[in-house]
Design a protein around this motif. Structure first.
Motif, mmCIF file in Angstrom:
data_model
loop_
_atom_site.group_PDB
_atom_site.id
_atom_site.type_symbol
_atom_site.label_atom_id
_atom_site.label_comp_id
_atom_site.label_asym_id
_atom_site.label_seq_id
_atom_site.Cartn_x
_atom_site.Cartn_y
_atom_site.Cartn_z
ATOM 1 N N LEU A 101 0.865 -1.173 0.000
ATOM 2 C CA LEU A 101 0.000 0.000 0.000
ATOM 3 C C LEU A 101 0.902 1.223 0.000
ATOM 4 O O LEU A 101 1.823 1.319 0.813
ATOM 5 C CB LEU A 101 -0.890 -0.007 1.240
ATOM 6 C CG LEU A 101 -1.689 1.271 1.551
ATOM 7 C CD1 LEU A 101 -2.677 1.596 0.450
ATOM 8 C CD2 LEU A 101 -2.400 1.116 2.898
ATOM 9 N N TYR A 102 0.652 2.157 -0.921
ATOM 10 C CA TYR A 102 1.429 3.388 -0.960
ATOM 11 C C TYR A 102 0.492 4.559 -1.194
ATOM 12 O O TYR A 102 -0.640 4.390 -1.652
ATOM 13 C CB TYR A 102 2.525 3.335 -2.021
ATOM 14 C CG TYR A 102 2.055 3.010 -3.419
ATOM 15 C CD1 TYR A 102 1.705 4.009 -4.317
ATOM 16 C CD2 TYR A 102 1.961 1.686 -3.848
ATOM 17 C CE1 TYR A 102 1.282 3.708 -5.601
ATOM 18 C CE2 TYR A 102 1.534 1.377 -5.127
ATOM 19 C CZ TYR A 102 1.202 2.398 -5.997
ATOM 20 O OH TYR A 102 0.775 2.099 -7.270
ATOM 21 N N VAL A 103 0.965 5.771 -0.863
ATOM 22 C CA VAL A 103 0.112 6.954 -0.905
ATOM 23 C C VAL A 103 0.771 8.080 -1.688
ATOM 24 O O VAL A 103 1.987 8.113 -1.877
ATOM 25 C CB VAL A 103 -0.219 7.461 0.519
ATOM 26 C CG1 VAL A 103 -0.969 6.401 1.305
ATOM 27 C CG2 VAL A 103 1.054 7.882 1.258
ATOM 28 N N HIS A 152 9.418 4.933 -8.420
ATOM 29 C CA HIS A 152 8.745 6.147 -7.945
ATOM 30 C C HIS A 152 8.902 6.316 -6.430
ATOM 31 O O HIS A 152 8.891 7.440 -5.927
ATOM 32 C CB HIS A 152 7.269 6.093 -8.334
ATOM 33 C CG HIS A 152 7.057 5.905 -9.798
ATOM 34 N ND1 HIS A 152 7.462 6.834 -10.740
ATOM 35 C CD2 HIS A 152 6.502 4.877 -10.504
ATOM 36 C CE1 HIS A 152 7.154 6.394 -11.953
ATOM 37 N NE2 HIS A 152 6.577 5.209 -11.828
ATOM 38 N N ILE A 153 9.063 5.190 -5.730
ATOM 39 C CA ILE A 153 9.366 5.273 -4.302
ATOM 40 C C ILE A 153 10.780 5.819 -4.119
ATOM 41 O O ILE A 153 11.028 6.704 -3.295
ATOM 42 C CB ILE A 153 9.220 3.890 -3.636
ATOM 43 C CG1 ILE A 153 7.747 3.475 -3.601
ATOM 44 C CG2 ILE A 153 9.798 3.900 -2.221
ATOM 45 C CD1 ILE A 153 7.525 2.058 -3.094
ATOM 46 N N ARG A 154 11.706 5.297 -4.902
ATOM 47 C CA ARG A 154 13.102 5.730 -4.781
ATOM 48 C C ARG A 154 13.290 7.193 -5.170
ATOM 49 O O ARG A 154 14.155 7.877 -4.627
ATOM 50 C CB ARG A 154 13.989 4.829 -5.633
ATOM 51 C CG ARG A 154 14.175 3.438 -5.016
ATOM 52 C CD ARG A 154 14.950 2.507 -5.918
ATOM 53 N NE ARG A 154 15.330 1.287 -5.208
ATOM 54 C CZ ARG A 154 15.718 0.160 -5.816
ATOM 55 N NH1 ARG A 154 15.757 0.099 -7.147
ATOM 56 N NH2 ARG A 154 16.058 -0.894 -5.105
ATOM 57 N N SER A 155 12.458 7.665 -6.092
ATOM 58 C CA SER A 155 12.556 9.072 -6.505
ATOM 59 C C SER A 155 11.831 10.003 -5.539
ATOM 60 O O SER A 155 11.959 11.227 -5.650
ATOM 61 C CB SER A 155 11.974 9.250 -7.909
ATOM 62 O OG SER A 155 10.554 9.125 -7.891
ATOM 63 N N ARG A 160 4.869 7.545 -1.406
ATOM 64 C CA ARG A 160 5.345 7.130 -0.084
ATOM 65 C C ARG A 160 4.838 5.728 0.245
ATOM 66 O O ARG A 160 3.626 5.495 0.265
ATOM 67 C CB ARG A 160 4.865 8.124 0.969
ATOM 68 C CG ARG A 160 5.407 7.878 2.386
ATOM 69 C CD ARG A 160 4.813 8.848 3.387
ATOM 70 N NE ARG A 160 4.872 10.210 2.889
ATOM 71 C CZ ARG A 160 3.798 11.005 2.751
ATOM 72 N NH1 ARG A 160 2.606 10.579 3.108
ATOM 73 N NH2 ARG A 160 3.946 12.219 2.281
ATOM 74 N N PRO A 161 5.723 4.772 0.522
ATOM 75 C CA PRO A 161 5.278 3.423 0.895
ATOM 76 C C PRO A 161 4.734 3.412 2.314
ATOM 77 O O PRO A 161 5.272 4.085 3.205
ATOM 78 C CB PRO A 161 6.559 2.596 0.780
ATOM 79 C CG PRO A 161 7.662 3.569 1.089
ATOM 80 C CD PRO A 161 7.198 4.886 0.509
#
Length: 324
Positions: free
Chosen positions: A129-131, A213-216, A220-221
């Motif tokens: 789940l990410y936001v 996209h999390i790494r960039s 937000r995870p």
């Protein structure tokens, strides 16, 4: 490491045998690996990795053909009606095999149990789940508390009505006793784009397609959907460990052939994909991309399909989900 141990066991079993004689005469021409999802997504990443390695092992080009739409069912139908000679194969997913057959409103033009022949599960996925960054949420509890106080306010995206992403969210909202608004898209990448833009609040999805996209810092995870959490994102917890102990949502990608493909060729596909997954460099690459290397027998894949079908049929019924 459990993954390495599993791979070693699979490899040892495979090396003890050999590819059946008919499979040694196959393939005689390029193979088409049909992928039902858009370029750039998690399915496409995996399809191209497998295609490259399979081409090296078989001595014939293995080309990826993206045929998008209907949560992969357009691609599945194309393979179900293809010539059963092992030269057209499908990137088979849990949603095609286990949820589509029990999804109200879905009209299948083929019988997945007769017209497709499961060959092997390539890998499971690390799902989470990410936001959107515009949201203030950093934990599962914060999302649940806000949604309870503000029902039907938060939005979640998915790759389509009846997709795995929607089912995971339905299971989450049901267990948490909350209501959120579903915003379906045609595939994962368009939904991710809307979350990055801040027009959708959150999404359940696979790590392979969201990791860049999390790494960039674009999203937000929050938490992984199953245990153990991925080592790729240390410190990110699981939903089960964040207040919903019964929550678990798995997913997988595999290979299937047309239903009347000779068993020997399907077994040949099983052997070759197992050997690819067992390569240390491939296993390491899969883990780094957010996958859980699997492999295994044809029978194991069939058992997984039937088990998942029973689970998600219950979730679908409990949440009144119907394909549009």
């Amino acid at each position: 490491m459990k993954t390495c141990l599993r791979i070693s066991i699979v490899l040892a079993a495979l090396l003890a045998g050999s590819i059946p004689a008919i499979a040694q005469r196959w393939p005689t021409q390029p193979i088409m690996l049909v992928n039902g999802f858009p370029p750039g997504g998690g399915a496409d990443i995996l399809a191209r990795l497998v295609a490259g390695r399979l081409s090296e092992r078989l001595g014939q080009p293995v080309n990826v053909d993206n045929r998008t739409g209907a949560n992969g069912l357009i691609a599945a139908a194309a393979v179900a009606t293809a010539r059963p000679d092992g030269h057209t194969i499908l990137l088979y997913t849990m949603s095609m095999a286990s949820t589509a057959p029990v999804m109200p409103g879905v009209t299948l033009t083929f019988d997945p149990d007769k017209d497709l022949a499961p060959a092997v599960i390539i890998a499971g996925l690390d799902n989470l789940l990410y936001v959107a960054n515009k949201t203030p949420f950093r934990t599962v509890r914060e999302i649940i508390d806000y949604a309870r106080a503000n029902p039907d306010t938060l939005t979640y995206g998915s790759s389509g009505v009846g997709s795995s992403y929607q089912l995971w969210a339905a299971q989450f909202t049901s267990m948490a006793g909350i209501r959120m608004l579903h915003v379906p898209f045609r595939g994962g990448p368009p939904a991710i784009a809307e979350i990055i833009a801040g027009r959708v609040d959150m999404m359940f999805g696979n790590l392979a397609e969201i990791l860049p996209h999390i790494r960039s810092g674009a999203v937000r995870p929050i938490a992984f959907t199953s245990t153990p959490p991925s080592p790729v994102l240390p410190g990110v917890p699981t939903i089960a460990g964040s207040g919903l102990p019964e929550f678990r949502a798995d997913n997988w990608f595999g290979i299937a052939a047309p239903g009347r493909t000779p068993r020997e060729i399907v077994e040949g596909l099983n052997v070759e994909i197992n050997r690819i997954v067992a390569m240390p460099e491939v296993a390491e690459q899969l883990v780094g991309l957010g996958y859980q290397p699997r492999g295994g027998s044809i029978d194991m894949m069939v058992e997984t399909i039937l088990r998942d079908r029973a689970k998600w049929k219950a979730v679908i019924a409990a949440n009144n989900i119907r394909a549009e």
